[in-house]
Write a protein that holds these residues in place. Structure first.
Motif, mmCIF file in Angstrom:
data_model
loop_
_atom_site.group_PDB
_atom_site.id
_atom_site.type_symbol
_atom_site.label_atom_id
_atom_site.label_comp_id
_atom_site.label_asym_id
_atom_site.label_seq_id
_atom_site.Cartn_x
_atom_site.Cartn_y
_atom_site.Cartn_z
ATOM 1 N N HIS A 273 0.852 -1.194 0.000
ATOM 2 C CA HIS A 273 0.000 0.000 0.000
ATOM 3 C C HIS A 273 0.888 1.245 0.000
ATOM 4 N N LEU A 274 0.654 2.108 -0.962
ATOM 5 C CA LEU A 274 1.448 3.319 -1.128
ATOM 6 C C LEU A 274 1.035 4.364 -0.088
ATOM 7 N N LEU A 275 2.032 4.955 0.577
ATOM 8 C CA LEU A 275 1.755 5.909 1.647
ATOM 9 C C LEU A 275 1.714 7.355 1.167
ATOM 10 N N GLU A 276 2.083 7.600 -0.081
ATOM 11 C CA GLU A 276 2.174 8.965 -0.577
ATOM 12 C C GLU A 276 1.828 9.004 -2.057
ATOM 13 N N THR B 35 0.721 7.347 -14.631
ATOM 14 C CA THR B 35 1.250 8.706 -14.527
ATOM 15 C C THR B 35 1.068 9.265 -13.121
ATOM 16 N N THR B 36 0.057 8.748 -12.412
ATOM 17 C CA THR B 36 -0.159 9.137 -11.018
ATOM 18 C C THR B 36 -0.574 7.911 -10.221
ATOM 19 N N ALA B 37 0.106 7.696 -9.092
ATOM 20 C CA ALA B 37 -0.271 6.628 -8.172
ATOM 21 C C ALA B 37 -0.710 7.285 -6.874
ATOM 22 N N ALA B 38 -1.963 7.070 -6.507
ATOM 23 C CA ALA B 38 -2.539 7.754 -5.351
ATOM 24 C C ALA B 38 -2.163 7.059 -4.056
ATOM 25 N N ALA B 39 -2.041 7.836 -2.997
ATOM 26 C CA ALA B 39 -1.831 7.261 -1.672
ATOM 27 C C ALA B 39 -2.959 6.280 -1.362
#
Length: 437
Positions: free
Chosen positions: A364-367, A420-424
């Motif tokens: 899980h991406l934190l940022e 292009t964008t990976a959301a938190a």
């Protein structure tokens, strides 16, 4: 040393990374097998299955220091003393008494047999007397020398290791492709093996190219760049298990570079170069290794790969022995990422290791982060296990080009060409890096 192309200029002609890796790795074969002495086999990969020629343990033996006896003698004496054998007690201070008729150590070899109501004092690893089926630990006795008082009666078979109970002869000890660890060396030795057939560790030569390069021990200044690449990549190759040799710096001299590469084919299973992979006037590696001779294309093909950082990668063979060569960009961050995605799998393949790629997890991406369109980005990150299961990943500041981020990272966050964008809070792939402490 050449600057990497603008990551935002992701053109349709870039080759997808997965397609490029597949085309390269299909051209490589594991090195021919080598029969090595057991003490030299550590760190290599087995080239064939290994079967135990002998049992382990090789004979019935004591597992603890104590007294080897017949359980029926102890049980009978226990019953006559008024308490039940096998229940670990001596009510009212009553004990079992046996005569000690000898001592056996690990070096004892003559077969001996127990007589009724007798026992042998034994050391751990000593062969058991014939008919013995229990070893009473020293601490359960009065440690007598001529006779011994037993305060606690063990169960039948306690303290005994039977021949072959762990590894009978004929057991498959390890399959081809298995990494030889110190513990596996112990297993091989214990079952009677003195040598094994392995894939040898690949000999990898690292060459840094560029007129601007100077060796370590000083700071960079205009017109000079300290050669971090050859040192870092030599360490990276050694981490994979290769026999890594740093040749050092080669100027942008066509004849010198050609001669150096030719010389290194005599001792290399793989050559890695850094710098000169672009199309500028100073990119000598690309110019030399793609030059047509006798109507034939050059030995190395350079490809613009959908990779960030470092789109220009080269692969081919050099010399009469057709030694594989991997050409990485000159910018240090791009060279290290290029090593991870191309050179490291190539070394593993030559070594016969499986899998050839690093392990990965979903985290899980934190940022929230952005990534250049059309390129597969590898970004330094810190990955951690979550309480209750799963992983989180924190991108490190500065992006993939920062050496401090690469030094701190324990993972590489992977963002695909269409991202292009990976959301938190989204789930992303992360390659796990080795970090030996």
């Amino acid at each position: 040393m050449t600057a990497t192309a603008d990551p935002e200029a992701a053109a349709n002609e870039l080759t997808p990374l997965a397609d490029y890796l597949g085309s390269v790795l299909r051209r490589l074969r594991a090195l021919p097998p080598l029969d090595l002495d057991l003490t030299q086999s550590y760190g290599n990969v087995l080239a064939e299955d290994v079967v135990a020629p002998h049992s382990y343990p090789a004979f019935d033996q004591a597992a603890v220091d104590g007294y080897a006896a017949r359980w029926d003698d102890i049980a009978a004496a226990a019953r006559s003393a008024g308490y039940a054998a096998g229940h670990g007690g001596s009510p009212g201070g009553r004990t079992v008494r046996l005569n000690v008729v000898g001592d056996l150590g690990a070096a004892s070899w003559r077969p001996v047999r127990l007589t009724p109501n007798a026992c042998f004092s034994v050391a751990a690893g000593a062969p058991l007397p014939l008919t013995a089926d229990v070893v009473v630990p020293v601490e359960w006795t009065d440690q007598g020398m001529a006779a011994v008082e037993i305060y606690r009666v063990p169960k039948r078979g306690y303290g005994v290791r039977r021949a072959g109970e762990e590894l009978p002869a004929g057991t498959l000890l390890a399959r081809a492709g298995t990494y030889v660890s110190p513990a596996l060396v112990a297993v091989f030795a214990a079952t009677g093996l003195g040598h094994v057939v392995v894939r040898p560790s690949p000999r990898v030569v690292i060459v840094a190219t560029g007129d601007e390069l100077v060796d370590v021990g000083r700071g960079s200044q205009p017109g000079q760049v300290v050669d971090a690449n050859s040192h870092a990549l030599t360490a990276a190759a050694a981490e994979v298990g290769a026999l890594a040799y740093r040749v050092g710096i080669c100027d942008d001299d066509p004849e010198a570079l050609r001669g150096l590469l030719e010389d290194q084919t005599l001792r290399a299973d793989l050559i890695i170069t850094t710098g000169g992979t672009g199309t500028g006037p100073g990119d000598m590696v690309r110019r030399i290794l793609t030059r047509r001779e006798g109507g034939r294309a050059g030995p190395v093909t350079f490809t613009e790969v959908a990779l960030y950082p470092g789109t220009s990668l080269g692969f081919g063979t050099v010399g009469a022995e057709e030694v594989p060569v991997v050409c990485l960009p000159g910018e240090t961050g791009a060279a290290m990422i290029g090593f991870e995605v191309l050179a490291r799998p190539a070394i593993n393949l030559l070594a016969g290791a499986e899998p050839v790629f690093r392990p990965s997890v979903r985290a899980h991406l934190l940022e929230t982060i952005t990534s250049p369109a059309g390129l597969r980005e590898f970004r330094p990150a810190h990955v951690a296990e979550r309480r209750g299961g799963g992983y989180t990943v924190q991108p490190l500041a500065g992006g993939p080009r920062t050496l401090s981020g690469l030094a701190e990272a324990n993972g590489l966050l992977v963002l695909g060409e269409r991202v292009t964008t990976a959301a938190a809070g989204s789930t992303v792939d992360v390659l796990l890096l080795d970090r030996r402490r």
